[in-house]
Design a protein around this motif. Structure first.
Motif, PDB file in Angstrom:
ATOM      1  N   LEU A  26     -37.154  30.978 -62.432  1.00  0.00           N
ATOM      2  CA  LEU A  26     -37.905  29.981 -61.611  1.00  0.00           C
ATOM      3  C   LEU A  26     -37.140  30.169 -60.057  1.00  0.00           C
ATOM      4  N   GLY A  27     -38.243  30.047 -59.224  1.00  0.00           N
ATOM      5  CA  GLY A  27     -37.842  30.353 -58.161  1.00  0.00           C
ATOM      6  C   GLY A  27     -37.117  28.690 -57.332  1.00  0.00           C
ATOM      7  N   GLU A  28     -36.473  28.822 -56.442  1.00  0.00           N
ATOM      8  CA  GLU A  28     -35.997  27.457 -55.861  1.00  0.00           C
ATOM      9  C   GLU A  28     -37.032  26.605 -55.559  1.00  0.00           C
ATOM     10  N   GLY A  29     -37.232  25.147 -55.909  1.00  0.00           N
ATOM     11  CA  GLY A  29     -38.223  24.513 -55.528  1.00  0.00           C
ATOM     12  C   GLY A  29     -39.227  24.273 -56.887  1.00  0.00           C
ATOM     13  N   GLU A  30     -39.324  25.172 -57.853  1.00  0.00           N
ATOM     14  CA  GLU A  30     -40.014  25.034 -58.861  1.00  0.00           C
ATOM     15  C   GLU A  30     -39.681  24.179 -59.943  1.00  0.00           C
ATOM     16  N   GLN A  31     -40.521  23.541 -60.486  1.00  0.00           N
ATOM     17  CA  GLN A  31     -40.154  22.316 -61.376  1.00  0.00           C
ATOM     18  C   GLN A  31     -39.481  22.832 -62.601  1.00  0.00           C
ATOM     19  N   LEU A  32     -38.457  22.427 -63.154  1.00  0.00           N
ATOM     20  CA  LEU A  32     -37.725  22.889 -64.513  1.00  0.00           C
ATOM     21  C   LEU A  32     -38.472  22.530 -65.628  1.00  0.00           C
ATOM     22  N   ILE A  86     -32.705  28.649 -71.943  1.00  0.00           N
ATOM     23  CA  ILE A  86     -31.858  29.301 -70.877  1.00  0.00           C
ATOM     24  C   ILE A  86     -32.633  29.394 -69.568  1.00  0.00           C
ATOM     25  N   VAL A  87     -32.489  28.855 -68.557  1.00  0.00           N
ATOM     26  CA  VAL A  87     -33.255  28.931 -67.320  1.00  0.00           C
ATOM     27  C   VAL A  87     -32.576  29.472 -66.196  1.00  0.00           C
ATOM     28  N   TYR A  88     -32.896  30.488 -65.505  1.00  0.00           N
ATOM     29  CA  TYR A  88     -32.361  31.129 -64.382  1.00  0.00           C
ATOM     30  C   TYR A  88     -33.058  30.647 -63.089  1.00  0.00           C
ATOM     31  N   VAL A  89     -32.397  30.203 -62.064  1.00  0.00           N
ATOM     32  CA  VAL A  89     -33.270  29.727 -60.775  1.00  0.00           C
ATOM     33  C   VAL A  89     -32.536  30.590 -59.732  1.00  0.00           C
ATOM     34  N   PHE A  90     -33.519  31.275 -58.948  1.00  0.00           N
ATOM     35  CA  PHE A  90     -32.932  32.249 -57.980  1.00  0.00           C
ATOM     36  C   PHE A  90     -33.685  31.922 -56.555  1.00  0.00           C
ATOM     37  N   ASP A  91     -33.400  32.541 -55.596  1.00  0.00           N
ATOM     38  CA  ASP A  91     -33.879  31.778 -54.212  1.00  0.00           C
ATOM     39  C   ASP A  91     -35.104  32.696 -53.597  1.00  0.00           C
ATOM     40  N   ASN A  92     -35.892  33.088 -54.800  1.00  0.00           N
ATOM     41  CA  ASN A  92     -37.447  33.725 -54.128  1.00  0.00           C
ATOM     42  C   ASN A  92     -37.283  35.125 -53.248  1.00  0.00           C
ATOM     43  N   THR A  93     -36.016  35.706 -53.459  1.00  0.00           N
ATOM     44  CA  THR A  93     -35.984  36.826 -52.598  1.00  0.00           C
ATOM     45  C   THR A  93     -35.676  38.167 -53.752  1.00  0.00           C
ATOM     46  N   LEU A  94     -36.255  39.290 -53.376  1.00  0.00           N
ATOM     47  CA  LEU A  94     -36.059  40.411 -54.382  1.00  0.00           C
ATOM     48  C   LEU A  94     -34.801  40.652 -54.795  1.00  0.00           C
TER      49      LEU A  94
END
Length: 260
Positions: free
Chosen positions: A31-37, A2-10
């Motif tokens: 992972l932050g947006e833009g990072e490779q899955l 399971i992978v969560y992707v967020f917008d790199n904000t606190l």
């Protein structure tokens, strides 16, 4: 996986914590947006940043953590290190999953806690160096300017120091790396940005004010400071290795004594 992707904000990270408990999931990767899955990501969840969710998580943290623990989270986040995302997420989740554990933020045997603590220390060390190495120049209108480009986003941590120390004069400290700064007008500290950095009256590569706006007295003081710096240097006792350790080269470009 399971992978969560967020917008790199606190707030985004805190929203991810909320989703994890609400959905009863423990993602193996945040992972932050833009990072490779990851290659074997079976389930992907895009976290929608929600101020209300983030606020609820933070209020929960205030109930379970000391002030030092809360500060450890906010300060470490200013590192802007993406490698912090996963351990910080894990640490916050452990605070809620182990509510009976007192002083979890001091548990150095936990890898996630240790990573957050060490990151916090690196940021605080950078904050200290900013206080030591900031060099102001005086403009003709009386405003003092300093340009910096720290490794970590430490300006929010040092503005109170300068507002207290130089409370009778206006100043601007500008972070050339992050393209924003803080201006103090003698009463209030204000966050500022420039729409066109090419038009500002100072050089972002070395922090120098343009000659047409630099105070005449400041030109003299800068030269006096360089002369003094050279005069107190005892060649026989020079220790370049220690100097680099105490004053890393990345700060030199904005320092008057090193930028003649």
């Amino acid at each position: 996986m399971i992978v969560y992707v967020f917008d790199n904000t606190l707030d985004g990270l805190l929203s991810a914590v909320f989703d994890s408990f609400f959905l009863k999931q423990q993602p193996e990767a945040l992972l932050g947006e833009g990072e490779q899955l990851p290659l074997f990501a079976e389930k992907l969840h895009h976290v929608m940043t929600d101020g209300e969710k983030a606020g609820r998580v933070w209020k929960g943290l205030e109930k379970h953590l000391s002030k030092d623990g809360l500060r450890m989270i906010t300060v470490s986040w200013l590192s802007e290190e993406r490698t912090l995302n996963q351990p910080l997420f894990n640490f916050i989740c452990k605070v809620f999953r182990q509510p009976a554990v007192s002083g979890i933020e001091r548990n150095a045997s936990d890898a996630d806690v240790l990573e957050v603590r060490n990151t916090c220390r690196r940021v605080l060390h950078e904050q200290l160096r900013m206080k030591q190495f900031v060099r102001f120049q005086k403009a003709k209108d009386g405003t003092y300017l300093a340009v910096v480009s720290p490794d970590h986003n430490v300006l929010p941590l040092v503005t109170h120091h300068f507002a207290d120390r130089f409370n009778d004069q206006p100043w601007l400290i500008y972070d050339a790396k992050r393209h924003y700064g803080f201006y103090y007008d003698g009463e209030t500290v204000i966050r500022v940005t420039f729409e066109d950095e090419a038009a500002v009256p100072f050089d972002l590569t070395n922090g120098k004010l343009d000659d047409n706006v630099l105070s005449e007295n400041d030109k003299i003081f800068q030269e006096l400071w360089r002369t003094y710096f050279k005069a107190i240097c005892i060649k026989e006792r020079m220790n370049p290795k220690k100097q680099l350790n105490d004053m890393p080269r990345r700060y030199w470009k904005y320092m008057t004594e090193k930028n003649g």
